[in-house]
Motif scaffolding. Sequence first.
Motif, short mmCIF file in Angstrom:
data_model
loop_
_atom_site.label_atom_id
_atom_site.label_comp_id
_atom_site.label_asym_id
_atom_site.label_seq_id
_atom_site.Cartn_x
_atom_site.Cartn_y
_atom_site.Cartn_z
N PRO A 36 1.16 -10.19 -3.53
CA PRO A 36 -0.17 -10.01 -2.93
C PRO A 36 -0.25 -8.63 -2.27
CG PRO A 36 1.15 -11.50 -1.60
CD PRO A 36 1.94 -11.20 -2.83
N PRO A 37 -1.45 -8.17 -1.98
CA PRO A 37 -1.60 -6.86 -1.33
C PRO A 37 -0.89 -6.86 0.03
CG PRO A 37 -3.74 -7.75 -1.98
CD PRO A 37 -2.72 -8.80 -2.24
N THR A 38 -0.38 -5.72 0.41
CA THR A 38 0.30 -5.61 1.71
C THR A 38 -0.71 -5.65 2.85
OG1 THR A 38 0.32 -3.21 1.48
CG2 THR A 38 2.31 -4.39 0.83
N ASP A 39 -1.92 -5.15 2.60
CA ASP A 39 -2.98 -5.17 3.62
C ASP A 39 -3.98 -6.26 3.25
OD1 ASP A 39 -4.90 -4.72 5.53
OD2 ASP A 39 -5.48 -2.73 4.79
N ASP A 42 -7.75 -5.47 3.16
CA ASP A 42 -8.31 -4.63 2.11
C ASP A 42 -9.01 -5.55 1.11
OD1 ASP A 42 -8.91 -2.95 0.00
OD2 ASP A 42 -6.89 -2.07 -0.12
N ARG A 43 -10.32 -5.68 1.27
CA ARG A 43 -11.09 -6.64 0.47
C ARG A 43 -11.01 -6.33 -1.02
NH1 ARG A 43 -13.60 -11.17 1.61
NH2 ARG A 43 -15.45 -11.73 0.46
N GLN A 47 -9.59 -8.85 -3.80
CA GLN A 47 -10.39 -9.28 -4.94
C GLN A 47 -9.65 -9.06 -6.25
OE1 GLN A 47 -14.11 -7.17 -4.08
NE2 GLN A 47 -15.16 -9.15 -4.04
N ALA A 48 -8.99 -7.93 -6.36
CA ALA A 48 -8.23 -7.64 -7.58
C ALA A 48 -7.07 -8.62 -7.74
CB ALA A 48 -7.72 -6.21 -7.55
N LEU A 104 -13.43 -15.39 4.17
CA LEU A 104 -12.49 -14.30 4.46
C LEU A 104 -11.70 -13.82 3.25
CD1 LEU A 104 -11.16 -15.57 7.91
CD2 LEU A 104 -12.75 -13.68 7.49
N ILE A 105 -11.39 -14.73 2.34
CA ILE A 105 -10.63 -14.37 1.14
C ILE A 105 -11.54 -14.56 -0.06
CG2 ILE A 105 -8.62 -14.94 -0.28
CD1 ILE A 105 -7.31 -16.04 2.29
#
Length: 138
Positions: A36-39, A42-43, A47-48, A104-105
């Motif tokens: 998963p993204p580290t941040d 970061d929307r 999303q990606a 939120l996600i």
Amino acid sequence: MLRLVLSIIGGVVSAFVIVVIGDMLSQTLAASAGPPPTDMNDRAAMQAFVAGLPTVVFIAMLATWTAAAFAGAAFAARFARRGVWPGWVAAGLFLCATAANLFLIPHPVWMAVAGVVLVVAAGWFGARTGSTGTPHAA
């Protein structure tokens, strides 16, 4: 009154325990999509990441949310011994948490709709099931 409050809290806590266990399963299934993204704030990156998840991850999450709503509502209704409404309160609180998660996600639209419908239905059935045989069952 204490029994009522503790029953609702217990229902919500039991629902969240089920969600934590289900999230562990979902993370195992999601491993194939990469890290998963580290941040997490970061929307665009979230999303990606979510877009690359296999459908089975979303189905596992929906099953977990459904089971959690049912169990939490049934627990609250059973131990409060005041009919269905303590179960509905527990399920309503869980629905609020689910809605916050969906907000939120980023999730696919179909999952957001199914998540809300399944949590509401499971909460209703859980409260009815938990209140069976109690004095004020409605």
